[in-house]
Design an enzyme around this catalytic site. Sequence first.
Site, PDB file in Angstrom:
ATOM      1  N   SER A 114       1.823   9.020  -4.620  1.00 44.25           N
ATOM      2  CA  SER A 114       1.726   7.572  -4.796  1.00 44.25           C
ATOM      3  C   SER A 114       1.263   7.130  -6.171  1.00 44.25           C
ATOM      4  O   SER A 114       1.280   5.929  -6.459  1.00 44.25           O
ATOM      5  CB  SER A 114       0.797   6.974  -3.739  1.00 44.25           C
ATOM      6  OG  SER A 114       1.500   6.756  -2.541  1.00 44.25           O
ATOM      7  N   TYR A 214      -1.505  -0.788   3.422  1.00 45.85           N
ATOM      8  CA  TYR A 214      -0.780   0.105   2.520  1.00 45.85           C
ATOM      9  C   TYR A 214       0.639   0.306   3.027  1.00 45.85           C
ATOM     10  O   TYR A 214       0.855   0.789   4.143  1.00 45.85           O
ATOM     11  CB  TYR A 214      -1.520   1.431   2.447  1.00 45.85           C
ATOM     12  CG  TYR A 214      -1.171   2.295   1.271  1.00 45.85           C
ATOM     13  CD1 TYR A 214      -1.746   2.062   0.029  1.00 45.85           C
ATOM     14  CD2 TYR A 214      -0.286   3.349   1.397  1.00 45.85           C
ATOM     15  CE1 TYR A 214      -1.450   2.862  -1.067  1.00 45.85           C
ATOM     16  CE2 TYR A 214       0.018   4.157   0.314  1.00 45.85           C
ATOM     17  CZ  TYR A 214      -0.562   3.911  -0.916  1.00 45.85           C
ATOM     18  OH  TYR A 214      -0.259   4.705  -1.989  1.00 45.85           O
ATOM     19  N   SER A 215       1.635  -0.062   2.218  1.00 50.17           N
ATOM     20  CA  SER A 215       3.022  -0.021   2.670  1.00 50.17           C
ATOM     21  C   SER A 215       3.913   0.642   1.640  1.00 50.17           C
ATOM     22  O   SER A 215       4.260   0.043   0.621  1.00 50.17           O
ATOM     23  CB  SER A 215       3.534  -1.437   2.952  1.00 50.17           C
ATOM     24  OG  SER A 215       4.920  -1.418   3.274  1.00 50.17           O
ATOM     25  N   ASN A 216       4.310   1.869   1.898  1.00 50.79           N
ATOM     26  CA  ASN A 216       5.294   2.523   1.048  1.00 50.79           C
ATOM     27  C   ASN A 216       6.644   1.860   1.150  1.00 50.79           C
ATOM     28  O   ASN A 216       7.412   1.839   0.202  1.00 50.79           O
ATOM     29  CB  ASN A 216       5.438   3.984   1.456  1.00 50.79           C
ATOM     30  CG  ASN A 216       4.159   4.744   1.227  1.00 50.79           C
ATOM     31  OD1 ASN A 216       3.877   5.162   0.131  1.00 50.79           O
ATOM     32  ND2 ASN A 216       3.381   4.923   2.268  1.00 50.79           N
ATOM     33  N   GLY A 357      -2.675   9.728  -5.210  1.00 48.44           N
ATOM     34  CA  GLY A 357      -1.523  10.012  -4.382  1.00 48.44           C
ATOM     35  C   GLY A 357      -1.782  11.183  -3.460  1.00 48.44           C
ATOM     36  O   GLY A 357      -2.547  12.087  -3.798  1.00 48.44           O
ATOM     37  N   SER A 383      -3.922  20.020   1.334  1.00 43.56           N
ATOM     38  CA  SER A 383      -4.182  18.797   2.094  1.00 43.56           C
ATOM     39  C   SER A 383      -4.482  19.181   3.537  1.00 43.56           C
ATOM     40  O   SER A 383      -4.067  20.247   4.014  1.00 43.56           O
ATOM     41  CB  SER A 383      -2.992  17.839   2.025  1.00 43.56           C
ATOM     42  OG  SER A 383      -1.793  18.484   2.419  1.00 43.56           O
TER      43      SER A 383
END
Length: 415
Positions: A114, A214-216, A357, A383
């Site tokens: 991101s 939060y919007s991709n 990101g 992650s």
Amino acid sequence: MRSTTPASAPQRHPSQQRHHRIGRGWLAVTAVALGTAGMALAVQPSGGASATSAPGYRQDDLRLDTDALRALGITGVQARVTTASGRDLVAAAGVAVAGTNRPVPRDGYFRIASTGKALMATVILQLVDEGKLSLDDTVDSRLPGVIDGNGNDGRKITVRQLLQNTSGLHDDLPGFDTPQQYYEHRYDTYTPEQIVARAMKHHPDFRPGAGWSYSNTGYVVLGMIVDKATGRPWQEEVESRILKPLGMNHTYLPGTTSTLRRPHADGYQVFASGERTDVTEQIVPDLGGYVSTTADVNRFFQGLLGGRLLSEARMAEMQDTVPVDKRIEAFWPRGRYGLGLVNRPLTCGGSYWSHEGGEAGYITLNGATDDGSRTVAVSLSTSFNDLDETLRQHEAASNLVDRALCDTSSDRQGK
């Protein structure tokens, strides 16, 4: 994400969308988990060795901080601090490949996920400066009929709201929760139209402008708007407007290439089962798929905040922030979101700018002072699905950024 995709591209149940591939990464996913957990795990900045440390942040301090991140179970860590004098501190910890003694490259490639949103936002604001777009343009005026259905209405959503995550557009993005899903779907590709269509199956999270989430999906729509406004793929606009002028020669989009250029550390996902899986090889849609280096990430924030990319008026709009929702605030305590740029407080006073990101296998944190004279980039090659582990990882990396930005105001930090 210009590759074509068969109409039969797999559709996944929302419960499977944990570590998806648009750079939505861990933030939006674990925000859902935090919401169901009642926010009991909210993180606050550590008061340990922070801005009061003397005589300043040194190479040894960076080495200690990267070692501390490695101790959290992260396979590999690399970090770069560009000081006020322009001198770089660089450190790496862990291994590049699990089960080997191969060191993490100090200038290795990694997926920035991101952080690519800041690149997209910069291109949009440049187009505003040129009169080719307005922040008050509605989506429907640029992409008629694309946002429609189930209460979604492109006539009521503006470019500014897409940039600031106040559009209310819901995310429904593909991903994987288990090693089996990873092996089955790691080469899947999706067009922007397919991703937006997935979101249109859901009602909006809120009325445009009435909240923050939060919007991709919103950033996918922005890419489509750039395509239409310029007559060129947005990827070409990023390259010609940002990467080439700033000399970001190690930042690129792999497209349908599933591997990273060398040198790089492999990326690992620790799934809920506790199984650690090498997830380096996958096809990531373009906006979340940018690959870069710590030097290039620092170079971008130096250029942006140093005034090389935007006019003062557009920079002011980019830095006009709103509070993030309570779930994301667990990761960004007292954080605020501008137009593709995040503002977070420093323990020594003031604040810094960033856009981190998260992608399966790679987590990126970064930060820069108001004038871009001090910058930090951190890449973690592990992650976690576990929320506690994710929050600990994020807090430790955020503390590294805070300490480095607070304590590198001069060249006193030594060798």
